[in-house]
Design a protein around this motif. Structure first.
Motif: not given
Length: 97
Positions: A1-5, A63-69
Motif C-alpha cells: 500500500m502507498s503512504s496515502k493508503s 518524504l511520503l512521495k519519496k518513500l512511495d517511489k
C-alpha cells in the motif's frame, strides 16, 4: 500500500480552505467591535488547522512521495476498454518487494 493508503484521513484537506475560512470570519466580524463565541472558536480551530497543515505537510508530503517511489509502483488513470466499448479507470499499487 502507498503512504496515502496507510494514513488516508491525514490527506483529506482542501488546500487553502482554512485560510479562506479565517479571512471570512474576520471579514464578517470587522463591522462589530466583538466576536461571537462560536466565531472565536471557529477562528481558533481554522487557524490551528491551517498552521498544522502548512508546517507538517510541507515536510511530510515530499518524504511520503519519496518513500512511495522507493517502495511502491503506483499507477493511476489506467484506462481499460471493455468488450462493449465502455472505459474503466484503474488505480493500482504494487509493492516493489
Amino acid at each position: 500500500m502507498s503512504s496515502k493508503s496507510l494514513v488516508p484521513d491525514a490527506f483529506k484537506f482542501k488546500d487553502g480552505y482554512n485560510k479562506k475560512e479565517i479571512k471570512k470570519i474576520l471579514k464578517d466580524s470587522i463591522s462589530e467591535d466583538s466576536i461571537t463565541l462560536k466565531n472565536a472558536i471557529l477562528l481558533c480551530r481554522h487557524f490551528n488547522y491551517h498552521t498544522i497543515i502548512k508546517e507538517t505537510f510541507a515536510t511530510a508530503i515530499p518524504l511520503l512521495k519519496k518513500l512511495d517511489k522507493e517502495e511502491f509502483l503506483v499507477k493511476d488513470s489506467v484506462i481499460v476498454k471493455t468488450k462493449n466499448g465502455n472505459e474503466i479507470t484503474l488505480y493500482y499499487v504494487l509493492d516493489k518487494k
